[in-house]
Design an enzyme around this catalytic site. Sequence first.
Site, PDB file in Angstrom:
ATOM      1  N   ARG A  20      65.692  71.409  63.197  1.00  0.00           N
ATOM      2  CA  ARG A  20      64.295  71.130  63.587  1.00  0.00           C
ATOM      3  C   ARG A  20      64.103  71.393  65.086  1.00  0.00           C
ATOM      4  NH1 ARG A  20      62.338  66.385  65.828  1.00  0.00           N
ATOM      5  NH2 ARG A  20      60.142  65.878  65.435  1.00  0.00           N
ATOM      6  N   VAL A  22      65.901  73.299  67.031  1.00  0.00           N
ATOM      7  CA  VAL A  22      66.060  74.739  67.306  1.00  0.00           C
ATOM      8  C   VAL A  22      64.757  75.477  66.983  1.00  0.00           C
ATOM      9  CG1 VAL A  22      67.197  76.840  66.417  1.00  0.00           C
ATOM     10  CG2 VAL A  22      68.576  74.830  67.023  1.00  0.00           C
ATOM     11  N   ASP A 127      84.806  65.238  62.143  1.00  0.00           N
ATOM     12  CA  ASP A 127      86.130  65.002  62.724  1.00  0.00           C
ATOM     13  C   ASP A 127      86.093  64.892  64.248  1.00  0.00           C
ATOM     14  OD1 ASP A 127      87.219  65.022  60.245  1.00  0.00           O
ATOM     15  OD2 ASP A 127      87.915  67.083  60.316  1.00  0.00           O
ATOM     16  N   MET A 169      88.271  60.211  55.772  1.00  0.00           N
ATOM     17  CA  MET A 169      88.428  61.654  55.974  1.00  0.00           C
ATOM     18  C   MET A 169      89.072  61.967  57.320  1.00  0.00           C
ATOM     19  SD  MET A 169      85.090  63.362  54.320  1.00  0.00           S
ATOM     20  CE  MET A 169      85.500  64.814  53.388  1.00  0.00           C
ATOM     21  N   GLY A 170      89.575  63.164  57.418  1.00  0.00           N
ATOM     22  CA  GLY A 170      90.235  63.621  58.641  1.00  0.00           C
ATOM     23  C   GLY A 170      91.530  64.299  58.270  1.00  0.00           C
ATOM     24  N   LYS A 213      98.206  34.178  56.923  1.00  0.00           N
ATOM     25  CA  LYS A 213      97.240  35.294  56.940  1.00  0.00           C
ATOM     26  C   LYS A 213      97.339  36.000  55.591  1.00  0.00           C
ATOM     27  CE  LYS A 213      96.123  39.497  59.534  1.00  0.00           C
ATOM     28  NZ  LYS A 213      94.696  39.353  59.394  1.00  0.00           N
ATOM     29  N   GLU A 222      93.231  60.770  55.750  1.00  0.00           N
ATOM     30  CA  GLU A 222      93.678  61.536  54.571  1.00  0.00           C
ATOM     31  C   GLU A 222      94.741  62.590  54.884  1.00  0.00           C
ATOM     32  OE1 GLU A 222      90.472  63.948  52.979  1.00  0.00           O
ATOM     33  OE2 GLU A 222      89.993  64.736  54.951  1.00  0.00           O
TER      34      GLU A 222
HETATM   35  O1  F6P Z   1      86.422  69.305  58.654  1.00  0.00           O
HETATM   36  C1  F6P Z   1      85.628  68.245  58.207  1.00  0.00           C
HETATM   37  C2  F6P Z   1      86.170  67.682  56.916  1.00  0.00           C
HETATM   38  O2  F6P Z   1      85.220  66.804  56.396  1.00  0.00           O
HETATM   39  C3  F6P Z   1      87.542  67.002  57.015  1.00  0.00           C
HETATM   40  O3  F6P Z   1      87.490  65.690  57.527  1.00  0.00           O
HETATM   41  C4  F6P Z   1      87.988  67.055  55.584  1.00  0.00           C
HETATM   42  O4  F6P Z   1      89.383  66.976  55.482  1.00  0.00           O
HETATM   43  C5  F6P Z   1      87.475  68.379  55.136  1.00  0.00           C
HETATM   44  O5  F6P Z   1      86.364  68.696  55.947  1.00  0.00           O
HETATM   45  C6  F6P Z   1      87.066  68.425  53.688  1.00  0.00           C
HETATM   46  O6  F6P Z   1      86.623  69.712  53.385  1.00  0.00           O
HETATM   47  P1  F6P Z   1      85.887  70.075  52.020  1.00  0.00           P
HETATM   48  O7  F6P Z   1      84.565  69.400  52.010  1.00  0.00           O
HETATM   49  O8  F6P Z   1      85.753  71.557  52.064  1.00  0.00           O
HETATM   50  O9  F6P Z   1      86.767  69.573  50.932  1.00  0.00           O
END
Ligand code: F6P
Length: 318
Positions: A20, A22, A127, A169-170, A213, A222
Amino acid sequence: MIKRFGVITRDCAGINAALRAVVRTAATHQVEVFGVIRGYDGLIDGNLRPLDRRSVSGIINLGGTILKSARSERFLTEENQLQAIKTIEENKLDGLIVIGGNGSLTGAHLLATKYGVKVIGIPATIDNDVNMVDQCLGADTAVNVALDALDKIRDTATSLERIFVVEVMGRDCGYIAMKVSLAGGCEDVILPEQDFDLNEICREIEAGNAQGKVSWIVIVAEGKAKAQDVATAITLLTGLETRIAVLGHIQRGGRPTAVDRILAAKLGNAAVEALLSGETDKCVALKDEKIELIPLETAIKPKKLIFEPEYRLLKILS
Ligand code: F6P
């Protein structure tokens, strides 16, 4: 002189808000914008659509990308790159703005250096691992989405006095894992950037258990380990029951946070101004409220994120 340019997007929260910015910045300069559908695949296939002020109404709050996206394996071949150049020439595009992470920006750098296309990038990836860029679009939203899920898991972890292992994720980067574990008050985090010792984690759980605890949350990025494997190992080593949650792609979607929308407005505007002023092969970034232009060659180099201080803090506070 730039009279018309194309925009290519990857997918994460904040990209529509950037689109938007841009399109509307370009419109104030009477410059035409064409959206490329499905990322670099759309450039190869000549799949474009004109974008005017009205076509980007009501998208500031939407996750994903209205232009759709794809991880384009096809763009890796020279034959398809030449096809993409043909699309640029046939549609009289004087430049491109590419919104995405390392893969997208690497494609942008290739177009600029190998084929002389004028290109400006906007770093966007959950990421947050674009080199020399403090804050990429989508990262703040992803951490907040993960945190929202984590807070809900904590309710059950506390009520039922359980150990949870939560996978975020990561693939190569522990940004979400580190931030969400600190923000969520977790007991430990397993990151791609550092070694971990499951025996040590179990010793801490047992020591904590002995002092009363009873609930634990361990975050796993991941790319370093799988939640199921970590949970199974903890149960084996401690005899305690565990549960897992894999948050997955919910972290890449969702309404962008205010932080991401404001960043999108600033970066989208700055990218157009940079392109129109003759800059190329660079990406825009925000540092101390000032726009910086970073050479794409630098931006696509691997980023070394340092998490030791935050990890130490997490351990003191857990
Ligand atoms: O690069 C971003 C990312 O979301 C990572 O955190 C993850 O491992 C990867 O892309 C997942 O990729 P896709 O959606 O193609 O499975």
